[in-house]
Design a protein around this motif. Structure first.
Motif, PDB file in Angstrom:
ATOM      1  N   PHE A 131      -5.649 -11.077  -5.550  1.00 10.55           N
ATOM      2  CA  PHE A 131      -6.332  -9.871  -5.080  1.00 10.55           C
ATOM      3  C   PHE A 131      -7.271 -10.149  -3.900  1.00 10.55           C
ATOM      4  O   PHE A 131      -7.396  -9.316  -2.999  1.00 10.55           O
ATOM      5  N   ILE A 162      -3.700   1.770 -11.758  1.00 11.49           N
ATOM      6  CA  ILE A 162      -4.395   0.642 -11.112  1.00 11.49           C
ATOM      7  C   ILE A 162      -4.422  -0.544 -12.091  1.00 11.49           C
ATOM      8  O   ILE A 162      -4.240  -1.700 -11.689  1.00 11.49           O
ATOM      9  N   GLY A 163      -4.597  -0.240 -13.378  1.00  4.19           N
ATOM     10  CA  GLY A 163      -4.546  -1.297 -14.398  1.00  4.19           C
ATOM     11  C   GLY A 163      -3.175  -1.957 -14.426  1.00  4.19           C
ATOM     12  O   GLY A 163      -3.059  -3.164 -14.612  1.00  4.19           O
ATOM     13  N   PHE A 196       0.830  -1.211   0.000  1.00  7.78           N
ATOM     14  CA  PHE A 196       0.000   0.000   0.000  1.00  7.78           C
ATOM     15  C   PHE A 196       0.866   1.263   0.000  1.00  7.78           C
ATOM     16  O   PHE A 196       0.494   2.267  -0.613  1.00  7.78           O
ATOM     17  N   MET A 243      -4.645   7.811 -12.893  1.00  8.61           N
ATOM     18  CA  MET A 243      -4.628   6.818 -11.810  1.00  8.61           C
ATOM     19  C   MET A 243      -5.236   5.507 -12.309  1.00  8.61           C
ATOM     20  O   MET A 243      -4.841   4.425 -11.876  1.00  8.61           O
ATOM     21  N   GLN A 244      -6.195   5.631 -13.220  1.00 12.78           N
ATOM     22  CA  GLN A 244      -6.848   4.438 -13.764  1.00 12.78           C
ATOM     23  C   GLN A 244      -5.820   3.516 -14.437  1.00 12.78           C
ATOM     24  O   GLN A 244      -5.837   2.301 -14.224  1.00 12.78           O
ATOM     25  N   PHE A 275     -11.137   3.156  -9.787  1.00 15.01           N
ATOM     26  CA  PHE A 275     -10.445   3.064 -11.080  1.00 15.01           C
ATOM     27  C   PHE A 275     -10.435   1.624 -11.608  1.00 15.01           C
ATOM     28  O   PHE A 275     -10.464   1.395 -12.816  1.00 15.01           O
ATOM     29  N   VAL A 330      -9.769  -6.683  -9.200  1.00  7.58           N
ATOM     30  CA  VAL A 330      -9.142  -5.493  -8.584  1.00  7.58           C
ATOM     31  C   VAL A 330     -10.177  -4.649  -7.830  1.00  7.58           C
ATOM     32  O   VAL A 330      -9.989  -4.364  -6.634  1.00  7.58           O
ATOM     33  N   LEU A 367       0.331   6.774  -6.677  1.00  6.33           N
ATOM     34  CA  LEU A 367      -0.859   7.617  -6.863  1.00  6.33           C
ATOM     35  C   LEU A 367      -0.526   9.091  -6.609  1.00  6.33           C
ATOM     36  O   LEU A 367      -1.059   9.980  -7.283  1.00  6.33           O
ATOM     37  N   ALA A 411       2.474  -6.765  -7.707  1.00  4.79           N
ATOM     38  CA  ALA A 411       1.486  -5.916  -8.385  1.00  4.79           C
ATOM     39  C   ALA A 411       1.797  -4.437  -8.124  1.00  4.79           C
ATOM     40  O   ALA A 411       1.870  -3.629  -9.056  1.00  4.79           O
ATOM     41  N   MET A 461       1.881   1.806  -3.563  1.00  2.45           N
ATOM     42  CA  MET A 461       0.785   2.339  -4.382  1.00  2.45           C
ATOM     43  C   MET A 461       0.483   3.791  -4.005  1.00  2.45           C
ATOM     44  O   MET A 461       0.134   4.601  -4.872  1.00  2.45           O
ATOM     45  N   ALA A 462       0.612   4.121  -2.709  1.00  4.10           N
ATOM     46  CA  ALA A 462       0.377   5.512  -2.285  1.00  4.10           C
ATOM     47  C   ALA A 462       1.386   6.429  -2.977  1.00  4.10           C
ATOM     48  O   ALA A 462       1.027   7.526  -3.440  1.00  4.10           O
ATOM     49  N   ASN A 518     -11.770   0.346 -15.198  1.00  2.00           N
ATOM     50  CA  ASN A 518     -10.988  -0.562 -16.057  1.00  2.00           C
ATOM     51  C   ASN A 518     -11.805  -1.792 -16.432  1.00  2.00           C
ATOM     52  O   ASN A 518     -11.788  -2.232 -17.581  1.00  2.00           O
ATOM     53  N   MET A 540      -1.284  -2.498 -11.961  1.00  2.00           N
ATOM     54  CA  MET A 540      -1.194  -3.486 -10.863  1.00  2.00           C
ATOM     55  C   MET A 540      -1.589  -4.868 -11.370  1.00  2.00           C
ATOM     56  O   MET A 540      -0.941  -5.868 -11.077  1.00  2.00           O
ATOM     57  N   PHE A 541      -2.714  -4.891 -12.137  1.00  2.00           N
ATOM     58  CA  PHE A 541      -3.177  -6.182 -12.657  1.00  2.00           C
ATOM     59  C   PHE A 541      -2.173  -6.751 -13.659  1.00  2.00           C
ATOM     60  O   PHE A 541      -1.826  -7.931 -13.598  1.00  2.00           O
ATOM     61  N   VAL A 557      -5.847   3.937  -0.944  1.00  2.00           N
ATOM     62  CA  VAL A 557      -5.443   3.013  -2.021  1.00  2.00           C
ATOM     63  C   VAL A 557      -6.609   2.078  -2.369  1.00  2.00           C
ATOM     64  O   VAL A 557      -6.886   1.823  -3.547  1.00  2.00           O
TER      65      VAL A 557
END
Lengths: 447, 155
Positions: free
Chosen positions: B44, A47-48, A26, A43-44, B92, B119, A33, A284, A29-30, B96, A50-51, B85
């Motif tokens: 996840f 987050i994508g 986290f 940001m979208q 988001f 996610v 972001l 991720a 990710m913080a 997606n 990460m996947f 987060v």
């Protein structure tokens, strides 16, 4: 805001939140972001990312190597291997300390996780060591140091992550990790013999006792053969080799060696299901962090600094990276470190014309050292907790053992021919060799 | 936690069947899709479960050495970062997943959203667990029996 300032902000957010107690995934990710607010990147898309960071077939090997370690540990099959180690080295000076190291070498060939190794040794040999009068701090330090071999001797989770992110042969990394792994093992045995506690001297085991112990641990010790044999013959991918090893334990080992454990198997799966998500959540988040770092031209900035000092000399570049990774390993986990810094490593490989497999094994050996150094020495933290000694005491006991790691890292940097001998022999393509046009043998890059 | 167990059991089985069907010369291509699906959902969902159980890896568990209002303040700040987060993953990640309804995985033509939906769902669970911890911590304090061990590292 300039790129350098955004990188600083991102890093400050990560380290600041991380040291405040926010979990690493986290905190990473913080940081990402926060950086998004000063760049055109949405940001979208982060987050994508990460996947996409975990959407890799190679990473599927990680849960299997954790599952193998968990099944072996909870099914108590490891006691047989400890007995084998005792019959081989239990009579030497510091017998139980030698057993810890030798068992770790065996176990490293089965599990890719240092934490599983620490858990097994703390539950079994550590208790005996305390009874024999070994200092608990020494016990915790030795167990932590020995457990690092799990990340070098195949299968290794760090090698899987490094291979997946750096596009380096995982089979090659597995083979290249054997020499530094065994060197650490031999170094720890020499240290325990000359500088460790004496322990209680025991008579040498008879040939019959050794044969009996070897027979009892024959089935568990087939696992490294299954994993490496499958990969080297090209029959399995590393993921499939991990699955075959798990199925072998489920279908052969547990029913034959510990049938009582069968009702507990669902618990093992549930626990491993949680366990594997921890490093992969880091993967991720770290892949988003690494992506942003690369977008902000972080690799160019760092490689520019290194080029200023080292020029194009591959060996000096490697030594500077080792220093950098020793510092990084002190402050963060190896998995995110590999992913975040991979763009920089690739850039420097090109700059110094360094073999990517050699660089991989050097960096993994360096990051392994980070498992026993403060403040983020995960193996030492876990070992001190399990053995029941303050972290600071275990840390002081481990200080002299650092020499073993320094020697191993230096050897790995300075003698690439020896370290890469096994990959060159079994997987020549992994070292950059290609088939001769005449069809006879391989042509390999020099140096 | 049970879902995490199901995911790893699921992809062990699917990789096993993948190898077997390939070796007998009748490969089921959709098994690879099932494997990656189990894997992604497992990661996840496990991430959310680990948030609730406080199992995530930390650099230093500095808050365990604190007590009283100082501890509450730090714990709440930490949870707020995780919450931020988590909300980002939810909002988001949902956008997606909506976009991915129009993208398909070959050869089965399964919408990519069946994977990427993991996610936002993880994000939603993380938010819920975080709020639960903040409320419980606010009412009863954040100190627990696990603080007594030496795992906190350097204090």
């Amino acid at each position: 805001m300039g790129n350098g300032a955004i990188i600083l902000l991102m890093t400050a957010c990560f380290l600041g939140f991380g040291y405040m107690g926010v979990p690493v995934a986290f905190a990473l990710m913080a940081g990402v972001l926060a950086a998004c607010m000063f760049t055109p990147i949405s940001m979208q898309s982060m987050i994508g990312q990460m996947f996409h960071g975990i959407d890799s077939e190679i990473l599927l090997a990680v849960p299997f190597f954790l599952l193998v370690g968990e099944l072996m540990t909870s099914a108590d099959v490891t006691n047989r291997m400890i007995r084998l180690a005792q019959t081989m080295v239990g009579h030497l000076r510091g017998g139980l300390a030698q057993v810890v190291t030798l068992f770790s070498m065996f176990f490293a060939g089965i599990s890719g996780s240092s934490t599983a190794d620490v858990a097994v040794l703390s539950r079994t040999v550590a208790v005996e060591m305390t009874k024999e009068g070994y200092d608990r701090a020494f016990t915790a330090a030795l167990i932590a140091c020995a457990s690092t071999m799990a990340n070098l001797i195949p299968p290794s989770i760090m090698a899987v992550v490094y291979g997946a992110t750096g596009n380096v042969s995982i089979g090659g990394l597995f083979l290249a990790g054997i020499v530094p792994g065994v060197l650490i093992g031999i170094g720890l045995m020499i240290y325990s013999h000359f500088f460790g506690p004496v322990g209680i001297r025991k008579p040498r085991a008879s040939l019959c006792e050794f044969a009996d112990a070897a027979r009892a641990s024959f089935l568990p010790l087939m696992i490294p053969l299954i994993i490496m044999g499958g990969i080297l013959t090209g029959w399995f991918t590393p993921t499939e080799a991990g699955m075959i090893a798990s199925v072998y334990i489920l279908v052969v080992l547990i029913p034959l060696l510990n049938r009582k454990h069968v009702p507990n198997l669902p618990r093992d799966f549930v626990y491993t299901g949680l366990l594997y998500s921890l490093p992969l959540a880091l993967v991720a988040a770290a892949s988003a962090f690494g992506w942003m770092l690369a977008y902000l031209r972080g690799p160019d900035i760092v490689s520019g600094w290194i080029e200023l000092i080292a020029g194009h000399d591959g060996r000096i570049i490697m030594l500077l990276l080792v220093l950098l990774f020793i510092v990084i390993g002190d402050f963060m986990d190896a998995v995110p470190a590999i992913i975040i810094f991979m763009p920089i490593v690739i850039k420097l490989n090109e700059l110094g014309n360094i073999n990517s497999l050699h660089m991989g094994v050097v960096l993994i050996t360096t990051l392994v050292f980070g498992l026993i150094t403060p403040p983020y020495g995960l193996s030492l933290l876990v070992a001190s907790k399990f053995v029941g000694v303050r972290f600071s005491r275990a840390m002081f006991a481990s200080l002299p053992i650092y020499v073993v790691f320094f020697i191993t890292i230096a050897f790995t940097v300075l003698f690439p021919d020896i370290v890469l001998y096994l990959p060159k022999l079994f997987l020549p393509e992994s070292v950059g060799c290609f088939k001769s046009p005449t069809g006879a043998g391989y042509i390999c890059p020099s140096g | 936690m049970i879902l995490s167990g199901i995911s790893i059991a699921g992809f062990t089985l699917s990789v096993f069947c993948d190898v077997v069907t390939r070796e007998i010369g009748r490969p089921w291509l959709w098994l690879q899709l099932a494997t990656t699906g189990f894997f992604a959902w497992g990661v996840f969902i496990g991430m959310a479960v680990a948030t609730r159980r406080l199992d995530h890896l930390n650099l230093v568990e500095i808050t365990k050495g604190m007590s009283g209002p100082k501890r509450s303040f730090m714990e709440i700040v930490n949870r707020l970062v995780i919450l931020a987060v988590g909300i980002s993953m939810l909002v988001f990640g949902f956008q997606n997943a909506l976009n991915d309804m129009g993208s398909y995985r070959m050869p089965s033509l399964i919408p990519l959203a069946t994977y990427t939906a993991s996610v936002p769902i993880s994000g939603a669970l993380i938010c819920l667990f975080c709020l639960e911890q903040i409320i419980n911590g606010w009412r009863h304090g954040f100190e627990g029996p696990e603080d007594q061990d030496d795992f906190a590292g350097i204090k």
